[in-house]
Scaffold this active site. Structure first.
Site, PDB file in Angstrom:
ATOM      1  N   GLU A  47       0.810  -1.218   0.000  1.00  0.00           N
ATOM      2  CA  GLU A  47       0.000   0.000   0.000  1.00  0.00           C
ATOM      3  C   GLU A  47       0.845   1.271   0.000  1.00  0.00           C
ATOM      4  OE1 GLU A  47      -2.572  -3.227   1.860  1.00  0.00           O
ATOM      5  OE2 GLU A  47      -0.501  -2.532   2.128  1.00  0.00           O
ATOM      6  N   PHE A 109     -12.492  -6.703  13.472  1.00  0.00           N
ATOM      7  CA  PHE A 109     -11.333  -7.151  12.694  1.00  0.00           C
ATOM      8  C   PHE A 109     -10.914  -6.079  11.691  1.00  0.00           C
ATOM      9  CE2 PHE A 109      -9.743  -9.430   8.851  1.00  0.00           C
ATOM     10  CZ  PHE A 109      -8.551  -9.881   9.395  1.00  0.00           C
ATOM     11  N   GLN A 110      -9.645  -5.730  11.727  1.00  0.00           N
ATOM     12  CA  GLN A 110      -9.033  -4.722  10.852  1.00  0.00           C
ATOM     13  C   GLN A 110      -9.705  -3.354  10.974  1.00  0.00           C
ATOM     14  OE1 GLN A 110      -8.582  -6.342   6.826  1.00  0.00           O
ATOM     15  NE2 GLN A 110      -6.603  -7.197   7.413  1.00  0.00           N
ATOM     16  N   LYS A 159     -18.030  -0.188   5.076  1.00  0.00           N
ATOM     17  CA  LYS A 159     -18.434  -1.213   4.109  1.00  0.00           C
ATOM     18  C   LYS A 159     -19.927  -1.145   3.808  1.00  0.00           C
ATOM     19  CE  LYS A 159     -17.457  -6.046   3.019  1.00  0.00           C
ATOM     20  NZ  LYS A 159     -16.795  -7.300   3.498  1.00  0.00           N
ATOM     21  N   MET A 471      24.156   8.919   3.470  1.00  0.00           N
ATOM     22  CA  MET A 471      24.040  10.219   4.119  1.00  0.00           C
ATOM     23  C   MET A 471      24.261  10.116   5.620  1.00  0.00           C
ATOM     24  SD  MET A 471      23.724  13.380   3.383  1.00  0.00           S
ATOM     25  CE  MET A 471      22.822  13.715   1.871  1.00  0.00           C
TER      26      MET A 471
END
Length: 589
Positions: A47, A109-110, A159, A471
């Protein structure tokens, strides 16, 4: 027609043609609605890659980039890309799935409060509670992302809202954006009066020139003013690289000519810049002798870090056009000779301190390779990761347009380069896109090689490999008494073999004598390709302004063993010209 299908049609109505995403449970109705739609969905492999790809798409085009992810870890993986868009003012609409509204707040969930989690890093957030909210929320999201100072907007989609009946919703209509208002007349007159008194003026331009679509007006202003000009990292390309007034980038790794000019000027005309610490060095000693005229579309930036003598909030193109009118007369007036002499001094310094590319030894010298690459591909869009290679690109690549240079400026996010290059290439399949990365940054989103291969995107990757976090290693060498801590990447994989495992052609070069042929072969390759470049682990980026020093106190390789870089440039305030002296400040309406 459910909420998800209405949303897909609304995206099409907004002119969106490409979205970047990764599916999951809470966003599945949206993905079902994508089936058969005209939108091109690009399946990334993480993602974060989706957020950076949408980010690169938006930077290269100036249009709104769109990315999609599911709830929970899908949404949280977008956060770095969202933050990068916020800090660099990149227009994005971020769509995330969310658990159904009855489950919100139950630790389902999630379930994750992405609305609250991203609040500090978005321009605005939307959380529709029913399908009817969609009719105005999406249009507002795109309007806010584009309007004024651009930035990311989040739409968190439960949803059940995606599945709700939307047959009664009207066809989506995009909202117009309000134009940035013109600067007040009195502010322009004040600015013109201050400019008329200057004998050593310098223009300090930032990314706001690009965001405000003011590049043409800016170039016309500089052509008329003939003022020495310095550019920030995000403004590179706003002035042609060989323009006689272009002193290069200022700041921590800026050119010596640019930094010296700023430290000695008596007037600083700031155009679309925000006095970032990487540009100013020690702020209290930045441009100590200068009066300041600050021109910016975002009034909140004016006076935020530096007091100004003249504030010009409003449309940059209009402001620059009106301020340019009196300049020809001024340059021919009493201060004309002084300004001419000042231009000559700045030009001499530019020549004297020009970068050299005749590094001794047989190894590849990264600045010379990048300079040559820019000559071979002058029209390329360059997507750059973060680290030493990022600064070498800024110093040595010759950008002719600012949207050719995609780089994570304010956030400095490693892993940006490859997915942003994918986004830029998908915005224009005919463009030549080059990703310049380092071995540390490349490993952060290396999985997007699969995306590159799947869509057969002809992105060319130049991977500078010094087997270290370069760096960080450089700072440990210079400022931490060479106590090298956790920077060793000598166990890197064979990047050429890794690329080939993904089905991407790869070349390797480690000798300076072979660079020309390697670059030619890379550019001639059909489809995606990677050039693995082995460089010296001890190579550093020069010049460098040490922390808590002003920009005149730059280190060069000969200074590397010591921070005794001299006294600060004096902070004597300028002596303003009396009212009786020339103040040619007549402005056209």
């Amino acid at each position: 027609m459910n909420g998800a299908r209405w949303l897909v049609q609304a995206l099409e109505a907004e002119g969106v043609d490409t979205i970047f995403g990764y599916p999951g449970g809470a966003i599945m109705p949206f993905y079902d609605a994508l089936h058969g739609a005209s939108l091109k969905h690009v399946l990334v492999r993480h993602e974060q890659g989706a957020a950076f790809a949408a980010n690169g798409y938006a930077r290269a085009s100036g249009r709104v980039g769109v990315c999609v992810a599911t709830s929970g870890p899908g949404a949280s993986n977008l956060v770095t890309g969202i933050a990068d868009a916020m800090l660099d003012s990149v227009p994005m609409v971020v769509i995330t799935g969310q658990v159904a509204t009855p489950l919100m707040g139950t630790d389902a969930f999630q379930e994750l409060d992405v609305f609250g989690m991203t609040m500090p890093i978005v321009k605005h957030s939307f959380l529709p509670r029913n399908v009817d909210d969609l009719r105005w929320m999406l249009a507002e999201a795109f309007r806010i992302a584009r309007e004024g100072r651009p930035g990311p907007v989040l739409v968190d989609l439960p949803k059940d809202v995606q599945l709700g009946d939307a047959t009664h919703l009207p066809v989506h209509v995009s909202l117009p954006i309000d134009a940035v208002p013109c600067a007040p007349d009195h502010s322009l007159h004040e600015a013109a009066a201050v400019i008329s008194q200057a004998q050593k003026p310098v223009v300090y331009a930032g990314g706001g020139v690009v965001l405000g679509d003011a590049v043409d007006a800016f170039r016309e202003f500089i052509d008329l003013a003939q003022f020495p000009t310095v550019l920030t990292l995000k403004a590179l390309g706003a002035l042609p690289p060989m323009h006689p007034c272009n002193l290069g980038m200022l700041g921590m790794h800026g050119s010596r000519a640019a930094n010296m000019a700023v430290q000695e000027c008596d007037l600083l005309i700031v155009v679309g810049a925000r006095f970032d610490d990487r540009a100013t060095g020690k702020l209290a000693e930045f441009a100590p002798n200068a009066r300041v005229v600050h021109i910016d579309a975002d009034a909140c930036e004016i006076g935020k870090l530096r007091a100004v003598e003249a504030a010009v909030p409003g449309n940059l193109s209009t402001s620059l056009g009106r301020l340019a009118a009196p300049l020809a007369a001024q340059n021919a007036g009493r201060n004309g000779a002084a300004r001419s002499a000042w231009r000559d001094i700045c030009a001499q310094r530019t020549r004297k301190h020009a970068a050299r590319y005749d590094a001794p030894g047989d190894k590849v010298y990264a600045p010379a390779l990048l300079k040559r690459m820019s000559e071979l591909a002058p029209d390329a869009i360059v997507s750059c990761d973060v680290g030493q290679h990022q600064m070498w690109v800024a110093q040595h690549w010759r950008f002719h347009q600012p949207r050719q240079h995609l780089t994570s400026g304010a956030l400095g996010a490693m892993g940006f380069g490859l997915p942003a290059a994918i986004g830029a290439q998908l915005e224009d399949l005919d463009a030549r896109v080059v990703c310049v990365s380092g071995d540390g940054s490349f490993m952060m989103n290396i999985q997007e090689l699969a995306t590159l291969r799947r869509y057969r995107l002809p992105v060319k990757i130049v991977l500078l490999d010094n087997s270290a976090l370069g760096m960080v290693r450089q700072w440990q060498e210079l400022f931490f008494e060479k106590r090298y801590s956790e920077i060793d990447l000598s166990d890197n994989p064979d990047f050429a073999e890794v690329a080939r495992a993904f089905g991407i052609q790869a070349l390797h070069v480690d000798q300076a004598v072979d660079v020309e042929d390697a670059l030619a072969a890379l550019l001639a390759t059909d489809g995606p390709a990677l050039l693995h470049v082995a460089i010296d682990t001890a190579a550093n980026v020069w010049p460098l302004v040490p922390p808590n020093h002003n920009n005149a106190q730059m280190l060069d390789p000969d200074d590397a063993g010591s921070l005794d870089v001299g006294e600060p440039v004096g902070a004597t305030p300028p002596s303003p010209t009396s009212d009786s002296e020339e103040t040619t400040n007549a402005l056209p309406a």
